[in-house]
Design a protein around this motif. Structure first.
Motif, PDB file in Angstrom:
ATOM      1  N   ARG A 105     -29.762 -62.380 -23.723  1.00 34.18           N
ATOM      2  CA  ARG A 105     -28.315 -62.401 -23.886  1.00 34.18           C
ATOM      3  C   ARG A 105     -27.843 -63.829 -24.172  1.00 34.18           C
ATOM      4  NH1 ARG A 105     -27.049 -58.730 -19.878  1.00 34.18           N
ATOM      5  NH2 ARG A 105     -27.304 -60.417 -18.379  1.00 34.18           N
ATOM      6  N   ALA A 148     -36.560 -62.568  -8.377  1.00 35.66           N
ATOM      7  CA  ALA A 148     -35.576 -61.764  -9.099  1.00 35.66           C
ATOM      8  C   ALA A 148     -36.293 -60.578  -9.756  1.00 35.66           C
ATOM      9  CB  ALA A 148     -34.879 -62.614 -10.146  1.00 35.66           C
ATOM     10  N   ASP A 149     -35.518 -59.679 -10.301  1.00 38.38           N
ATOM     11  CA  ASP A 149     -36.077 -58.567 -11.062  1.00 38.38           C
ATOM     12  C   ASP A 149     -36.473 -59.106 -12.444  1.00 38.38           C
ATOM     13  OD1 ASP A 149     -36.603 -56.349 -12.568  1.00 38.38           O
ATOM     14  OD2 ASP A 149     -34.582 -55.481 -12.414  1.00 38.38           O
ATOM     15  N   LYS A 155     -33.595 -59.890 -19.722  1.00 38.00           N
ATOM     16  CA  LYS A 155     -32.318 -59.439 -20.306  1.00 38.00           C
ATOM     17  C   LYS A 155     -31.332 -60.586 -20.381  1.00 38.00           C
ATOM     18  CE  LYS A 155     -32.249 -54.445 -19.512  1.00 38.00           C
ATOM     19  NZ  LYS A 155     -33.325 -54.184 -18.519  1.00 38.00           N
ATOM     20  N   GLN A 156     -31.250 -61.353 -19.297  1.00 38.79           N
ATOM     21  CA  GLN A 156     -30.328 -62.498 -19.249  1.00 38.79           C
ATOM     22  C   GLN A 156     -30.712 -63.527 -20.317  1.00 38.79           C
ATOM     23  OE1 GLN A 156     -27.719 -63.806 -18.095  1.00 38.79           O
ATOM     24  NE2 GLN A 156     -28.109 -66.023 -18.296  1.00 38.79           N
ATOM     25  N   ASN A 203     -36.665 -46.076 -15.869  1.00 39.50           N
ATOM     26  CA  ASN A 203     -36.888 -47.023 -16.950  1.00 39.50           C
ATOM     27  C   ASN A 203     -37.985 -46.440 -17.834  1.00 39.50           C
ATOM     28  OD1 ASN A 203     -37.091 -49.446 -18.449  1.00 39.50           O
ATOM     29  ND2 ASN A 203     -36.586 -50.609 -16.618  1.00 39.50           N
ATOM     30  N   GLU A 255     -37.001 -57.732 -15.172  1.00 39.68           N
ATOM     31  CA  GLU A 255     -36.224 -57.108 -16.253  1.00 39.68           C
ATOM     32  C   GLU A 255     -34.858 -57.785 -16.384  1.00 39.68           C
ATOM     33  OE1 GLU A 255     -37.257 -54.453 -18.575  1.00 39.68           O
ATOM     34  OE2 GLU A 255     -38.836 -55.729 -17.789  1.00 39.68           O
ATOM     35  N   ALA A 256     -34.271 -58.166 -15.263  1.00 45.61           N
ATOM     36  CA  ALA A 256     -32.990 -58.884 -15.311  1.00 45.61           C
ATOM     37  C   ALA A 256     -33.200 -60.277 -15.897  1.00 45.61           C
ATOM     38  CB  ALA A 256     -32.388 -58.979 -13.908  1.00 45.61           C
TER      39      ALA A 256
END
Ligand SMILES: [Cu+2]
Length: 581
Positions: A189, A178-179, A185-186, A85, A181-182
């Protein structure tokens, strides 16, 4: 690895100084030192709340290593990016005088360090002492990439308060199962708000209020009749925090690496990005309780979801009697939305403003700005397939702005490189508005149209211009406080209030004598704050909300500060290893 446990082995700054000092002999400058550090960014396996995952770390440590320097020292930090990353590092609160290339925010002062690449940050600590910190400045990577930056006074220079028996960094953080970064991003989105964290942490440890976490508790062993200095750092991503210690009063002595007039507080409030040194004097004799809880809980007025949990750590007088921590005295922290408690606390900050540490407040102002800061929306229409609109009412996407401009990061170069090369076309526009494009009742009923505009728009400043900015919260989608952080500068907080700023009346109440000097200040919920600084540091400097979610939504702008006429007023050329986009 639990960095929090390791902290206990080497609590004194002197001990840490020994570990990492390289002395450079410079004729006539016996005290000038260069301190070298290596940051190997690597993935490491960490377990919290019974969740084991791989997280980005510096040198495998979480939280990251503690940097300990003295005022006047030079730092050289070799960063090697070994994760899959992009990454950059920011030395939060360091003035970076004529070293803007080392400031670190991605796409502002540098392009990211790509996987497998390296970059060496070189800068000097000038005129600052106290607690600052470092963190990643790319996306939400700072969730796990952060650590303290302790700046001791020059050798032989005492604190302006009695020397504490021990000094202990206490980093307040936020843990996601959770991550992260996820998570962001979610959210980007979907257009909705991000999932909230699962726990707050003390030096990376959530403590016993969470399931499966009792063994991950930060413990500070103390002796009776001693004064400890807690170097508090709010490294949380999205939450302002209350902090208190059961049956103990705290004395605030520093904020953001500047001394303040000491004041007592049962509860402190600390915003993401802020640091605060507080003295804690232990009970004169061994107390009846073998231990006391330290606790943190959120302060917020958001209408969205937030992590409404309390984390605890332990102040331990008698380890042999403290086997069970059940029932130990716990601080009673204010309710999560207690703005009165926050105002009561923040109103107490004053610069020390002594002969040795004067407050050089700009009395006259060359450039005045009025920035409305807050949330807004983007329309659903025209989104690419697969994206949805889970923002307000499910009909729009969340955005955030200053003066209705949602900041767009450049992608092909950094602002600083563009500025240095005078190649602005296609990168930025030097037309960031000095006032909102349309006036409205900022803290009243919001306008019907809450759409923001997007752009990489900046304010150019002449070298040494004296600047005032009034930061006005808006009630669009909800009045909410925003911890605004300015890179490259400290500023003086000359005024604050609730409701709409009144240019006719409010300046008369400004404090131009001993206002607090900070690098991060929360714009009060439904209120305003006025700051002043002198643009004496050439470069490109981002000013942004230190809630990562708001930064991701565009709550930022940047100043381009031009060179001055003298050789020592110019930005030097970029280092040869500066990463390329
Ligand atoms: Cu914000």
């Amino acid at each position: 690895m639990a960095g929090g446990r390791r902290l206990l082995h080497c609590l004194s700054p002197a001990c840490l100084l020994l570990a990492v000092t390289v002395v450079v002999t410079m004729p006539g400058l016996a005290a000038a030192r260069t301190r070298h550090y290596t940051f190997n960014v690597t993935m490491a396996t960490v377990t919290r709340l019974c969740v084991t995952k791989s997280i980005p770390t510096v040198n495998g440590q979480f939280p990251g290593p503690r940097l300990v320097v003295r005022e006047g020292d030079r730092l050289v930090v070799n960063v090697h990016n070994n994760i899959n990353n992009n990454v950059t590092f920011h030395w939060h609160g360091v003035r970076q005088l004529r070293s803007a290339w080392a400031d670190g925010p991605s796409y502002i002062t540098q392009c990211p360090i790509r996987p497998g690449q390296s970059y060496t940050y070189r800068f000097q600590i000038v005129g600052q002492r106290g607690t600052l910190w470092w963190h990643a400045h790319f996306s939400w990577l700072r969730a796990t990439l952060y650590g303290p930056l302790v700046i001791l006074p020059p050798a032989g220079v005492p604190y302006p308060f009695p020397k504490p028996y021990r000094e202990v960094p206490v980093m307040l953080g936020e843990w996601f199962n959770a991550d992260p970064e996820a998570v962001i991003k979610q959210a980007l989105r979907s257009g909705g708000g991000p999932n909230v964290s699962d726990a707050y942490t003390f030096n990376g440890l959530p403590g016993p209020t969470y399931n499966c976490s009792a063994t991950d508790t930060f413990k500070l062993k103390v002796r009776p009749g001693k004064t400890y200095m807690l170097r508090l750092i709010n490294a949380a991503l999205n939450d302002e925090l209350f902090f208190g210690v059961g049956n103990h009063t705290l004395t605030v002595v520093q904020a953001d690496a500047s001394y303040v007039k000491p004041f007592a507080a049962a509860t402190v409030v600390i915003s993401p990005g802020q640091t605060m040194d507080v003295l804690l004097t232990t009970s004169a004799s061994m107390p009846a309780s073998p231990a006391f809880a330290m606790a943190i809980s959120p302060y917020t007025n958001t209408v969205g979801t937030f992590d409404n949990t309390t984390a605890t750590a332990v102040l331990e007088y008698a380890p042999q009697r403290a086997a069970s921590l059940r029932g130990i005295p716990t601080p009673s922290l204010p309710a999560y939305n207690d703005t009165g408690a926050v105002t009561n606390f923040t109103s107490k900050f004053r610069s020390l403003a002594s002969a040795a540490y004067p407050a050089r407040v700009p009395r006259a102002v060359d450039r005045s700005f009025f920035f409305a800061v807050g949330l807004g929306t983007d329309p659903c229409k025209g989104r690419p397939n697969g994206t949805t609109c889970q923002g307000p009412n499910g009909t729009a996407r969340f955005a955030a702005s200053m003066n209705n401009v949602s900041f767009a990061m450049p992608r092909t170069t950094s602002l600083l490189a563009a500025h240095y090369q005078r190649r602005y076309a296609g990168v930025l526009a030097a037309n960031f508005p000095a006032t909102p494009p349309r006036t409205f009742n900022y803290t009243g009923a919001p306008p019907n149209n809450t759409f923001v505009s997007h752009g990489t728009r900046v304010v150019p400043l002449r070298f040494n211009a004296s600047v005032e900015v009034v930061l006005q919260d808006t009630s669009i989608l909800a009045a909410e406080s925003h911890p605004l952080h300015l890179h490259g500068y400290d500023f003086f907080v000359v005024g604050t209030g609730f409701g709409n700023y009144d240019a006719g009346k409010d300046p008369a109440r400004y404090n131009l004598v001993d206002p607090v000097q900070r690098n991060t200040i929360s714009v009060p919920t439904g209120g305003w704050v006025a700051i002043r600084f002198v643009a004496d540091n050439p470069g490109a400097w981002i000013m942004h909300c230190h809630f990562d979610v708001h930064l991701s939504w565009g709550l930022a702008m940047a100043w381009l500060v031009n060179d001055g006429p003298l050789p020592d007023q110019k930005l030097p050329p970029p280092p040869s290893d500066l990463p390329k986009c």
